[in-house]
Every structure is written in structure tokens, then in C-alpha cells.
Design a protein around this motif. Structure first.
Motif, PDB file in Angstrom:
ATOM      1  N   GLU A  46     -28.452   0.874  14.741  1.00  0.00           N
ATOM      2  CA  GLU A  46     -29.126   1.508  15.881  1.00  0.00           C
ATOM      3  C   GLU A  46     -30.258   0.631  16.415  1.00  0.00           C
ATOM      4  O   GLU A  46     -30.421   0.490  17.633  1.00  0.00           O
ATOM      5  CB  GLU A  46     -29.614   2.901  15.470  1.00  0.00           C
ATOM      6  CG  GLU A  46     -28.437   3.828  15.142  1.00  0.00           C
ATOM      7  CD  GLU A  46     -28.869   5.194  14.633  1.00  0.00           C
ATOM      8  OE1 GLU A  46     -30.042   5.564  14.839  1.00  0.00           O
ATOM      9  OE2 GLU A  46     -28.034   5.882  14.008  1.00  0.00           O
ATOM     10  N   LEU A  60     -22.355  12.471  16.264  1.00  0.00           N
ATOM     11  CA  LEU A  60     -20.957  12.258  16.623  1.00  0.00           C
ATOM     12  C   LEU A  60     -20.452  13.491  17.371  1.00  0.00           C
ATOM     13  O   LEU A  60     -20.716  14.623  16.954  1.00  0.00           O
ATOM     14  CB  LEU A  60     -20.106  12.020  15.374  1.00  0.00           C
ATOM     15  CG  LEU A  60     -20.429  10.779  14.541  1.00  0.00           C
ATOM     16  CD1 LEU A  60     -19.489  10.695  13.343  1.00  0.00           C
ATOM     17  CD2 LEU A  60     -20.331   9.508  15.382  1.00  0.00           C
ATOM     18  N   GLU A  67     -10.952  11.944  20.474  1.00  0.00           N
ATOM     19  CA  GLU A  67     -11.747  10.761  20.185  1.00  0.00           C
ATOM     20  C   GLU A  67     -13.165  11.173  19.797  1.00  0.00           C
ATOM     21  O   GLU A  67     -13.666  12.206  20.235  1.00  0.00           O
ATOM     22  CB  GLU A  67     -11.791   9.842  21.415  1.00  0.00           C
ATOM     23  CG  GLU A  67     -10.440   9.211  21.745  1.00  0.00           C
ATOM     24  CD  GLU A  67     -10.540   8.258  22.924  1.00  0.00           C
ATOM     25  OE1 GLU A  67     -11.662   8.111  23.458  1.00  0.00           O
ATOM     26  OE2 GLU A  67      -9.518   7.667  23.291  1.00  0.00           O
ATOM     27  N   ALA A  69     -17.132  10.303  19.830  1.00  0.00           N
ATOM     28  CA  ALA A  69     -18.128   9.529  20.559  1.00  0.00           C
ATOM     29  C   ALA A  69     -19.480   9.621  19.861  1.00  0.00           C
ATOM     30  O   ALA A  69     -19.775  10.594  19.160  1.00  0.00           O
ATOM     31  CB  ALA A  69     -18.251  10.057  21.989  1.00  0.00           C
ATOM     32  N   LEU A  70     -20.292   8.582  20.037  1.00  0.00           N
ATOM     33  CA  LEU A  70     -21.656   8.561  19.522  1.00  0.00           C
ATOM     34  C   LEU A  70     -22.594   8.847  20.688  1.00  0.00           C
ATOM     35  O   LEU A  70     -22.653   8.068  21.654  1.00  0.00           O
ATOM     36  CB  LEU A  70     -21.962   7.194  18.898  1.00  0.00           C
ATOM     37  CG  LEU A  70     -23.372   7.014  18.317  1.00  0.00           C
ATOM     38  CD1 LEU A  70     -23.599   7.959  17.134  1.00  0.00           C
ATOM     39  CD2 LEU A  70     -23.583   5.566  17.877  1.00  0.00           C
ATOM     40  N   CYS A  71     -23.321   9.956  20.603  1.00  0.00           N
ATOM     41  CA  CYS A  71     -24.135  10.398  21.734  1.00  0.00           C
ATOM     42  C   CYS A  71     -25.526  10.826  21.260  1.00  0.00           C
ATOM     43  O   CYS A  71     -25.722  11.157  20.088  1.00  0.00           O
ATOM     44  CB  CYS A  71     -23.484  11.601  22.430  1.00  0.00           C
ATOM     45  SG  CYS A  71     -21.796  11.323  22.990  1.00  0.00           S
ATOM     46  N   ASP A  79     -23.726   8.926  26.148  1.00  0.00           N
ATOM     47  CA  ASP A  79     -22.742   8.313  25.251  1.00  0.00           C
ATOM     48  C   ASP A  79     -23.059   6.821  25.070  1.00  0.00           C
ATOM     49  O   ASP A  79     -23.102   6.071  26.043  1.00  0.00           O
ATOM     50  CB  ASP A  79     -21.344   8.489  25.863  1.00  0.00           C
ATOM     51  CG  ASP A  79     -20.229   8.040  24.923  1.00  0.00           C
ATOM     52  OD1 ASP A  79     -20.475   7.164  24.074  1.00  0.00           O
ATOM     53  OD2 ASP A  79     -19.099   8.542  25.060  1.00  0.00           O
ATOM     54  N   THR A  81     -21.311   4.997  22.622  1.00  0.00           N
ATOM     55  CA  THR A  81     -20.237   4.553  21.741  1.00  0.00           C
ATOM     56  C   THR A  81     -19.862   3.103  21.990  1.00  0.00           C
ATOM     57  O   THR A  81     -19.684   2.322  21.041  1.00  0.00           O
ATOM     58  CB  THR A  81     -18.991   5.439  21.931  1.00  0.00           C
ATOM     59  OG1 THR A  81     -19.353   6.803  21.852  1.00  0.00           O
ATOM     60  CG2 THR A  81     -17.933   5.128  20.879  1.00  0.00           C
ATOM     61  N   ASP A  82     -19.704   2.722  23.251  1.00  0.00           N
ATOM     62  CA  ASP A  82     -19.264   1.358  23.562  1.00  0.00           C
ATOM     63  C   ASP A  82     -20.247   0.316  23.046  1.00  0.00           C
ATOM     64  O   ASP A  82     -19.845  -0.725  22.517  1.00  0.00           O
ATOM     65  CB  ASP A  82     -19.062   1.198  25.073  1.00  0.00           C
ATOM     66  CG  ASP A  82     -17.865   1.981  25.594  1.00  0.00           C
ATOM     67  OD1 ASP A  82     -17.042   2.398  24.750  1.00  0.00           O
ATOM     68  OD2 ASP A  82     -17.763   2.174  26.821  1.00  0.00           O
ATOM     69  N   GLN A  85     -19.890   0.259  19.214  1.00  0.00           N
ATOM     70  CA  GLN A  85     -18.609  -0.311  18.793  1.00  0.00           C
ATOM     71  C   GLN A  85     -18.588  -1.817  19.006  1.00  0.00           C
ATOM     72  O   GLN A  85     -18.097  -2.569  18.153  1.00  0.00           O
ATOM     73  CB  GLN A  85     -17.460   0.353  19.569  1.00  0.00           C
ATOM     74  CG  GLN A  85     -16.072  -0.103  19.120  1.00  0.00           C
ATOM     75  CD  GLN A  85     -15.820   0.179  17.653  1.00  0.00           C
ATOM     76  OE1 GLN A  85     -16.087   1.278  17.162  1.00  0.00           O
ATOM     77  NE2 GLN A  85     -15.308  -0.822  16.935  1.00  0.00           N
ATOM     78  N   SER A 109     -24.088   6.581  12.562  1.00  0.00           N
ATOM     79  CA  SER A 109     -23.699   5.171  12.680  1.00  0.00           C
ATOM     80  C   SER A 109     -23.234   4.603  11.345  1.00  0.00           C
ATOM     81  O   SER A 109     -22.346   3.752  11.297  1.00  0.00           O
ATOM     82  CB  SER A 109     -24.862   4.327  13.235  1.00  0.00           C
ATOM     83  OG  SER A 109     -26.003   4.450  12.425  1.00  0.00           O
ATOM     84  N   VAL A 132     -19.889   5.166  13.114  1.00  0.00           N
ATOM     85  CA  VAL A 132     -19.174   4.187  13.936  1.00  0.00           C
ATOM     86  C   VAL A 132     -19.181   2.805  13.283  1.00  0.00           C
ATOM     87  O   VAL A 132     -18.148   2.131  13.208  1.00  0.00           O
ATOM     88  CB  VAL A 132     -19.788   4.111  15.351  1.00  0.00           C
ATOM     89  CG1 VAL A 132     -19.098   3.031  16.182  1.00  0.00           C
ATOM     90  CG2 VAL A 132     -19.688   5.462  16.044  1.00  0.00           C
TER      91      VAL A 132
END
Length: 318
Positions: A46, A60, A67, A69-71, A79, A81-82, A85, A109, A132
Motif C-alpha cells: 500500500e 476487498l 471479480e 476489487a480492492l477499494c 477502486d 485494483t489496477d 495489481q 493487500s 491482492v
């Protein structure tokens, strides 16, 4: 082994104040007991993607098509997530040298299992997620021993993790110093009794695989497959029943040298371990005494008797 073993760890577990609330989760087993033997490589995913400390909490969230997502948990639930990841994939690609990883439990995470996953439209949640970063770590390096701080309070899980770290380190050193068929077979021979304590069926299966080493054209490909099978076998926790079988097998090596009272004493000690009255350390200590008095080349090289430094005291309690 004089060189320290490289082990990854969530930075908060080393006492770094990187958590969302500005705190840490210092893990005494890592900082006080393991630290003399390993070289920790801390990561806080993070912080690495640019988040501040303190910061809004993350969670999460189950998105469309199941799917995850991390938010952010509040303030619109953005979000990220990208970002996470992308960082995870890039970072993990450079962690193949590690021999183990300790992650922070429950973290969206870094959690290894049972991380809360929330429904996007409600506050309903279930403990079914994986962080993630850790998900990418276990996908990219499936043979790597990974545990979380909470689970490592369990004596059996703790010993199993450290044992796997040391086994992988020795295997990596073998590959680094020059891989040969003889070296691989000798490595496997040193681990026979230890593997037998984990799973008799997988021990026999791996033995057949080693016997077929000459059928492989590429020694490097063989070593990769052997490593995967070895670490999968060791991930199966050793059992009291399997340990008892190993101890009785070793006892047989001293049948001729020991007196009748000595044989009875050893058999009784092994049985008290089987019943849970004595820790594993007790019969192993007596066997090591007899190994010193009546040397045997095969037993002397077995990792079973010292799979990690005795100073870690991992066989004292069970």
C-alpha cells in the motif's frame, strides 16, 4: 549455514508504522527469534503504490462477474485494483530468490486466506478472500513457503514453515553452486527421513521420480519439477503417526549395538511420544546420543535430526 536466508515479510510485521491507522503489527517471532537466521526483505504494497500513512482503510469488494476489487471502504469506495495489481506483478517478478514469506493476516493487500470480501451493494461480507499482493505472490511462485502471522502462533504450522524455508534454501544453494544429477540425488537422500514424516505416499512417489532422473534430457527442467514436488510434499504437515514410524525405523539401526534395557528404554520413549506424553525432541535427543556413540553414515547426513537451527526450539512443545 552462515549466510542469512532471504525471506520476504509484510513491513508492518517488522514494526514499521505503515498501517492505514499509522500503527504496526510487530510480530515477535519474526523480529526476535527468526531475525538472527534470516535476512528479511520488507514490503508494504500500500505504501509502495503511493498511499499515505495514515490513510483511509481498504477492503476487498465482490464486483461484477465475481471479480474481486480492492477499494477504499469509505469516501466513494474508489477502486485501486489496477494500481495494486500492476505493482504486485512487477514486484513479485523480482522475488524468485526468496525462500519464504510472512504476510499480514486479514489485510486486503497481504492476507493469505479468509480476508473479508464485501458485497458491493450491501455491507454483507464473508471471510473468503486473498490479499491482492499475496494472491499474485502465490500465483507466480507457487513453491514458495507463505504463511501469515496469525497462523504462525500455531506450533505445528510454525515448525512446518521454518522447515520448508530451510529446505528451499538448501535446494536453491545446490542449484546456485552447480547442478548435477549426483548432487540432486544426494540432496534427496539427505531428506528421505524428513519427507517420510510428512507423507508416506508422496515420499514413495517422489522416490520413483528421483529414480527416473536419467530419463530427463534437461537437468534444469527436472530440477524445477523436483523442487515443485518437494515443496508440495513438505507443505503436508508431518504427523505424530508418521514421526513415530520414522523413529521406529531409526531405532532399527541400533538393534545390534544396544543392550536389552537400552532398547526397551528407547522403545518406551518413542511410545510416550506417540501417545503425546513426550515432545518429539525427547526421542530425537536419545537417538542422536546413540548416533554419536555408534556412528552411521546414512543417519549422520539425514536432515530429519536437524532441519533448522536447534536454537529456534521448534520441537520442544509437540
Amino acid at each position: 549455514m552462515s549466510e542469512k536466508i532471504p525471506v520476504g515479510i509484510s513491513a508492518c510485521l517488522l514494526g514499521d508504522s505503515v498501517r492505514f491507522d499509522g500503527g504496526h503489527k510487530r510480530f515477535a517471532f519474526a523480529t526476535d527469534e527468526l531475525a538472527p537466521f534470516v535476512r528479511f526483505e520488507p514490503v508494504c504494497p500500500e505504501i509502495a503504490i503511493g498511499l499515505s500513512t495514515p490513510r483511509p482503510a481498504l477492503r476487498l469488494v465482490k464486483a461484477q462477474q465475481d471479480e474481486i476489487a480492492l477499494c477504499y471502504s469509505k469516501e466513494g469506495g474508489e477502486d485501486i485494483t489496477d494500481q495494486m495489481q500492476a505493482f504486485s506483478a512487477e514486484k513479485v517478478a523480482h522475488l524468485h530468490h526468496l525462500c519464504g514469506y510472512i504476510v499480514c493476516a486479514k489485510s486486503p493487500s497481504c492476507g493469505m486466506e479468509r480476508v473479508r470480501v464485501y458485497e458491493s451493494a450491501t455491507n454483507n461480507n464473508r471471510k473468503a478472500g486473498v490479499g491482492v499482493f499475496t494472491r499474485e505472490l502465490m500465483r507466480e511462485i507457487p513453491w514458495l513457503p507463505v504463511e501469515e502471522d496469525g497462523r504462525l502462533h500455531d506450533d505445528a504450522i510454525r515448525e512446518n514453515f521454518v522447515e520448508r524455508v530451510y529446505a528451499l534454501y538448501e535446494f536453491n544453494q545446490l542449484c546456485k553452486t552447480g547442478l548435477t544429477r549426483h548432487g540432486l540425488v544426494a540432496f534427496h537422500s539427505r531428506y528421505k527421513l524428513l519427507l517420510l514424516a510428512h507423507s508416506q505416499p508422496q515420499y514413495r512417489e517422489l522416490g520413483r521420480f528421483v529414480a527416473a532422473i536419467d530419463q530427463w534430457d534437461s537437468l534444469e527442467q527436472y530440477a524445477v519439477e523436483y523442487r515443485n514436488r518437494l515443496m508440495s510434499l513438505l507443505a503436508q504437515q508431518a504427523t505424530r503417526r508418521n514421526h513415530t514410524n520414522v523413529l521406529m525405523h531409526v531405532q532399527g539401526y541400533f538393534r545390534k549395538q544396544l543392550t536389552s534395557p537400552q532398547r526397551q528404554e528407547l522403545a518406551a520413549l518413542i511410545d510416550r511420544y506417540r501417545q503425546g506424553i513426550q515432545p518429539l525432541l525427547a526421542p530425537i535427543t536419545l537417538l542422536k546420543h546413540y548416533m554419536a556413540e555408534f556412528p552411521d553414515a546414512y543417519l549422520a547426513q539425514q536432515r530429519y535430526f536437524e532441519p533448522y537451527p536447534e536454537a529456534l526450539r521448534l520441537r520442544y512443545g509437540h
